[in-house]
Design a protein around this motif. Structure first.
Motif, PDB file in Angstrom:
ATOM      1  N   GLN A  84      42.748  33.574  -9.734  1.00 15.25           N
ATOM      2  CA  GLN A  84      43.205  34.687 -10.569  1.00 15.25           C
ATOM      3  C   GLN A  84      43.644  34.256 -11.965  1.00 15.25           C
ATOM      4  O   GLN A  84      44.524  34.866 -12.566  1.00 15.25           O
ATOM      5  CB  GLN A  84      44.302  35.489  -9.867  1.00 15.25           C
ATOM      6  N   ARG A  85      43.012  33.210 -12.497  1.00 22.77           N
ATOM      7  CA  ARG A  85      43.233  32.882 -13.903  1.00 22.77           C
ATOM      8  C   ARG A  85      42.800  34.070 -14.751  1.00 22.77           C
ATOM      9  O   ARG A  85      41.697  34.597 -14.605  1.00 22.77           O
ATOM     10  CB  ARG A  85      42.410  31.657 -14.321  1.00 22.77           C
ATOM     11  N   GLY A  86      43.672  34.524 -15.610  1.00 23.87           N
ATOM     12  CA  GLY A  86      43.364  35.670 -16.462  1.00 23.87           C
ATOM     13  C   GLY A  86      43.446  37.007 -15.751  1.00 23.87           C
ATOM     14  O   GLY A  86      43.195  38.041 -16.351  1.00 23.87           O
ATOM     15  N   MET A  87      43.804  36.988 -14.461  1.00 19.73           N
ATOM     16  CA  MET A  87      43.938  38.230 -13.683  1.00 19.73           C
ATOM     17  C   MET A  87      45.176  38.144 -12.797  1.00 19.73           C
ATOM     18  O   MET A  87      45.128  38.365 -11.595  1.00 19.73           O
ATOM     19  CB  MET A  87      42.697  38.491 -12.838  1.00 19.73           C
ATOM     20  N   GLY A  88      46.301  37.766 -13.393  1.00 23.68           N
ATOM     21  CA  GLY A  88      47.553  37.693 -12.663  1.00 23.68           C
ATOM     22  C   GLY A  88      48.238  36.346 -12.735  1.00 23.68           C
ATOM     23  O   GLY A  88      49.466  36.269 -12.667  1.00 23.68           O
ATOM     24  N   LEU A  89      47.473  35.258 -12.840  1.00 22.22           N
ATOM     25  CA  LEU A  89      48.051  33.922 -12.939  1.00 22.22           C
ATOM     26  C   LEU A  89      47.966  33.462 -14.394  1.00 22.22           C
ATOM     27  O   LEU A  89      46.879  33.269 -14.926  1.00 22.22           O
ATOM     28  CB  LEU A  89      47.290  32.946 -12.035  1.00 22.22           C
ATOM     29  N   ASP A  90      49.131  33.295 -15.035  1.00 22.25           N
ATOM     30  CA  ASP A  90      49.141  32.866 -16.427  1.00 22.25           C
ATOM     31  C   ASP A  90      49.129  31.334 -16.494  1.00 22.25           C
ATOM     32  O   ASP A  90      49.111  30.646 -15.471  1.00 22.25           O
ATOM     33  CB  ASP A  90      50.345  33.452 -17.170  1.00 22.25           C
ATOM     34  N   TRP A  91      49.149  30.797 -17.734  1.00 17.24           N
ATOM     35  CA  TRP A  91      49.046  29.361 -17.886  1.00 17.24           C
ATOM     36  C   TRP A  91      50.250  28.632 -17.301  1.00 17.24           C
ATOM     37  O   TRP A  91      50.115  27.555 -16.700  1.00 17.24           O
ATOM     38  CB  TRP A  91      48.860  28.964 -19.344  1.00 17.24           C
ATOM     39  N   VAL A  92      51.440  29.205 -17.398  1.00 14.97           N
ATOM     40  CA  VAL A  92      52.615  28.557 -16.825  1.00 14.97           C
ATOM     41  C   VAL A  92      52.424  28.400 -15.314  1.00 14.97           C
ATOM     42  O   VAL A  92      52.661  27.329 -14.745  1.00 14.97           O
ATOM     43  CB  VAL A  92      53.891  29.363 -17.130  1.00 14.97           C
ATOM     44  N   GLY A  93      51.980  29.451 -14.664  1.00 11.05           N
ATOM     45  CA  GLY A  93      51.723  29.376 -13.230  1.00 11.05           C
ATOM     46  C   GLY A  93      50.574  28.448 -12.902  1.00 11.05           C
ATOM     47  O   GLY A  93      50.625  27.699 -11.914  1.00 11.05           O
ATOM     48  N   ALA A  94      49.515  28.488 -13.712  1.00 10.38           N
ATOM     49  CA  ALA A  94      48.363  27.624 -13.477  1.00 10.38           C
ATOM     50  C   ALA A  94      48.738  26.158 -13.642  1.00 10.38           C
ATOM     51  O   ALA A  94      48.272  25.299 -12.875  1.00 10.38           O
ATOM     52  CB  ALA A  94      47.222  27.998 -14.421  1.00 10.38           C
ATOM     53  N   ALA A  95      49.572  25.847 -14.634  1.00  6.69           N
ATOM     54  CA  ALA A  95      49.996  24.465 -14.849  1.00  6.69           C
ATOM     55  C   ALA A  95      50.782  23.945 -13.646  1.00  6.69           C
ATOM     56  O   ALA A  95      50.606  22.791 -13.217  1.00  6.69           O
ATOM     57  CB  ALA A  95      50.827  24.362 -16.125  1.00  6.69           C
ATOM     58  N   GLU A  96      51.640  24.793 -13.097  1.00  5.71           N
ATOM     59  CA  GLU A  96      52.395  24.401 -11.904  1.00  5.71           C
ATOM     60  C   GLU A  96      51.452  24.211 -10.709  1.00  5.71           C
ATOM     61  O   GLU A  96      51.604  23.271  -9.912  1.00  5.71           O
ATOM     62  CB  GLU A  96      53.451  25.449 -11.590  1.00  5.71           C
ATOM     63  N   LEU A  97      50.482  25.092 -10.577  1.00  2.00           N
ATOM     64  CA  LEU A  97      49.492  24.987  -9.509  1.00  2.00           C
ATOM     65  C   LEU A  97      48.721  23.680  -9.626  1.00  2.00           C
ATOM     66  O   LEU A  97      48.484  22.989  -8.627  1.00  2.00           O
ATOM     67  CB  LEU A  97      48.544  26.178  -9.583  1.00  2.00           C
ATOM     68  N   ILE A  98      48.315  23.333 -10.819  1.00  2.00           N
ATOM     69  CA  ILE A  98      47.578  22.088 -11.049  1.00  2.00           C
ATOM     70  C   ILE A  98      48.423  20.880 -10.672  1.00  2.00           C
ATOM     71  O   ILE A  98      47.962  19.955  -9.979  1.00  2.00           O
ATOM     72  CB  ILE A  98      47.112  22.015 -12.516  1.00  2.00           C
ATOM     73  N   ARG A  99      49.682  20.857 -11.105  1.00  2.00           N
ATOM     74  CA  ARG A  99      50.560  19.724 -10.797  1.00  2.00           C
ATOM     75  C   ARG A  99      50.749  19.565  -9.287  1.00  2.00           C
ATOM     76  O   ARG A  99      50.637  18.464  -8.743  1.00  2.00           O
ATOM     77  CB  ARG A  99      51.921  19.905 -11.482  1.00  2.00           C
ATOM     78  N   ARG A 100      51.034  20.672  -8.625  1.00  2.00           N
ATOM     79  CA  ARG A 100      51.292  20.608  -7.190  1.00  2.00           C
ATOM     80  C   ARG A 100      50.031  20.236  -6.407  1.00  2.00           C
ATOM     81  O   ARG A 100      50.075  19.410  -5.474  1.00  2.00           O
ATOM     82  CB  ARG A 100      51.838  21.945  -6.692  1.00  2.00           C
ATOM     83  N   SER A 101      48.903  20.849  -6.741  1.00  2.00           N
ATOM     84  CA  SER A 101      47.674  20.589  -6.002  1.00  2.00           C
ATOM     85  C   SER A 101      47.158  19.172  -6.242  1.00  2.00           C
ATOM     86  O   SER A 101      46.646  18.530  -5.320  1.00  2.00           O
ATOM     87  CB  SER A 101      46.600  21.612  -6.375  1.00  2.00           C
ATOM     88  N   ALA A 102      47.277  18.692  -7.472  1.00  2.00           N
ATOM     89  CA  ALA A 102      46.826  17.334  -7.762  1.00  2.00           C
ATOM     90  C   ALA A 102      47.660  16.309  -7.003  1.00  2.00           C
ATOM     91  O   ALA A 102      47.130  15.317  -6.479  1.00  2.00           O
ATOM     92  CB  ALA A 102      46.879  17.063  -9.263  1.00  2.00           C
ATOM     93  N   ALA A 103      48.967  16.544  -6.908  1.00  2.00           N
ATOM     94  CA  ALA A 103      49.827  15.637  -6.146  1.00  2.00           C
ATOM     95  C   ALA A 103      49.464  15.685  -4.664  1.00  2.00           C
ATOM     96  O   ALA A 103      49.444  14.650  -3.980  1.00  2.00           O
ATOM     97  CB  ALA A 103      51.293  16.013  -6.359  1.00  2.00           C
ATOM     98  N   GLU A 104      49.169  16.879  -4.151  1.00  2.00           N
ATOM     99  CA  GLU A 104      48.777  17.021  -2.751  1.00  2.00           C
ATOM    100  C   GLU A 104      47.438  16.332  -2.498  1.00  2.00           C
ATOM    101  O   GLU A 104      47.245  15.687  -1.455  1.00  2.00           O
ATOM    102  CB  GLU A 104      48.697  18.497  -2.386  1.00  2.00           C
ATOM    103  N   ALA A 105      46.507  16.463  -3.439  1.00  2.00           N
ATOM    104  CA  ALA A 105      45.209  15.806  -3.298  1.00  2.00           C
ATOM    105  C   ALA A 105      45.372  14.289  -3.212  1.00  2.00           C
ATOM    106  O   ALA A 105      44.731  13.624  -2.385  1.00  2.00           O
ATOM    107  CB  ALA A 105      44.300  16.179  -4.467  1.00  2.00           C
TER     108      ALA A 105
END
Length: 383
Positions: A84-105
């Motif tokens: 939902q980039r551009g459809m509910g998830l803004d960059w602040v949320g996306a940046a947090e998602l990236i940090r968390r998912s990359a650490a999990e990966a």
């Protein structure tokens, strides 16, 4: 026991759910194709938010779903439009998602690539667009993930012609630490991207796209093409420099594109591999043995479901993806960021349930049926 489902004409008909799911077990990554699933985010259903509020994400459920995909050998394409980039998830949320998912990966040994865009600005000059891209590229690289340079609404609005795309993308590729994936997202997924690469004519746009790649082949791992045009993708992949991969993003024609022909094939980066993950993984393992026929026999029957989920308006396919994740037991609710669960009709959900159930996608068919019945009752359908 049957369940009454509404059809496209509003008539109720009886459907007998499947009782046995497919036996699909986790497995190792693939040898013949690189395959990413673009993964959805799980909203926090208890957050007191409105459709205009910043996204409230259930991080535990969101990361658990990514571990599910990794367990089947799939890579995760993170913070893409499926999330939902551009459809509910803004960059602040996306940046947090990236940090968390990359650490999990990193923790589980999963492959991950993350979307880099410009959605922290609504519009701007070319310099502002470039700076927005740079900020997101730095965040993805700092997280230790591969970058996917996504199409930018702001660049599409600011660019006066192909030369502006060549300049912006050339600048970004020169400074990228590792080879990236370039993403060409068609206007059926996002109407604001009409005329991307500086031309409404797709042949002219393709020439510009290829010019970007030819100038920096060492910085382009591959391209993701989401135009829903199989022949155009085939023609494009045949023109790529040696070593540059084509990742199909065609959710209408993916089996034939991944299987390929005597002149080549596509890898995959697909939103539909979110609900199809285990079955898609099984099919690719069959392809790894050289059995293209067996691969098609497993994956071809999924196309009807995919075309249903991605029917126009295509950008709302995410609603069906999350709906199926709920039925499959990957999350406890059918709530989406921005209230997007309302973006499809009850007949659409009913058909998605029927098609997914027929494929054996639900690990617990009884749970899926129970949840479908609960949804139907909310709409006033008495069984």
């Amino acid at each position: 026991m049957t369940i009454r489902l509404p059809d496209a004409n509003g008539e109720l008909r009886a459907y007998e759910p499947r009782r046995e799911p497919l036996a699909l077990r986790p497995g190792s990554p693939f040898s013949s194709r690189t395959v990413f699933s673009a993964a959805h985010v799980v909203a926090d259903p208890f957050a007191d938010v409105s459709p205009d509020s910043p996204a409230a994400v259930d991080w535990d459920a969101t990361l658990a779903f990514r571990r599910h995909l990794w367990s089947h050998g799939l890579g995760v394409a993170e913070a893409m439009d499926t999330a939902q980039r551009g459809m509910g998830l803004d960059w602040v949320g996306a940046a947090e998602l990236i940090r968390r998912s990359a650490a999990e990966a990193e923790a589980v040994g999963g492959r991950i690539a993350c979307g880099v865009g410009t959605d922290q600005i609504a519009a701007g000059s070319l310099a502002e667009v470039r700076a927005a891209y740079e900020e997101q590229l730095a965040a993805v690289e700092e997280a230790g993930a591969q970058a996917i340079l996504m199409a930018s609404r702001a660049l599409c609005a600011a660019a006066s012609g192909p030369e502006d795309y060549l300049e912006v993308y050339g600048h970004l590729l020169r400074q990228a630490a590792e080879p990236v994936i370039l993403h060409w997202l068609g206007p059926m997924f996002d109407p604001a991207l009409e005329g991307y690469w500086g031309a409404a004519d797709l042949d002219a746009a393709t020439d510009t796209f290829l010019e970007v790649i030819a100038a920096h082949p060492d910085k382009v791992d591959g391209i993701k093409v989401s135009l829903l045009d199989a022949q155009r993708e085939i023609d494009l992949r045949r023109r790529l420099p040696d070593g540059v991969r084509c990742y199909t993003g065609d959710d209408f024609n993916y089996p034939e594109l991944i299987a390929g022909d005597d002149k080549g094939f596509s890898h995959a980066l697909l939103g539909v591999f979110d609900p199809l993950g285990p079955l898609a993984a099984e099919a690719v393992r069959v392809l790894d043995t050289g059995d293209a026929k067996g691969f098609r026999e497993l994956l071809d029957p999924t196309v009807e479901l995919s075309r249903h989920l991605f029917q126009a308006p295509t950008r709302f396919y995410k609603t069906g993806v999350v709906f199926l994740a709920w039925l499959a037991g990957h999350q406890s609710h059918f709530t989406m960021v921005g209230g997007l669960q309302s973006a499809r009709s009850l007949p659409h959900f009913a058909r998605a349930y029927e098609l997914a159930d027929g494929l054996g996608l639900f690990p617990n068919p009884e749970l899926a049926e129970e949840r479908m019945r609960n949804l139907l009752s909310m709409y006033g359908v008495n069984q």
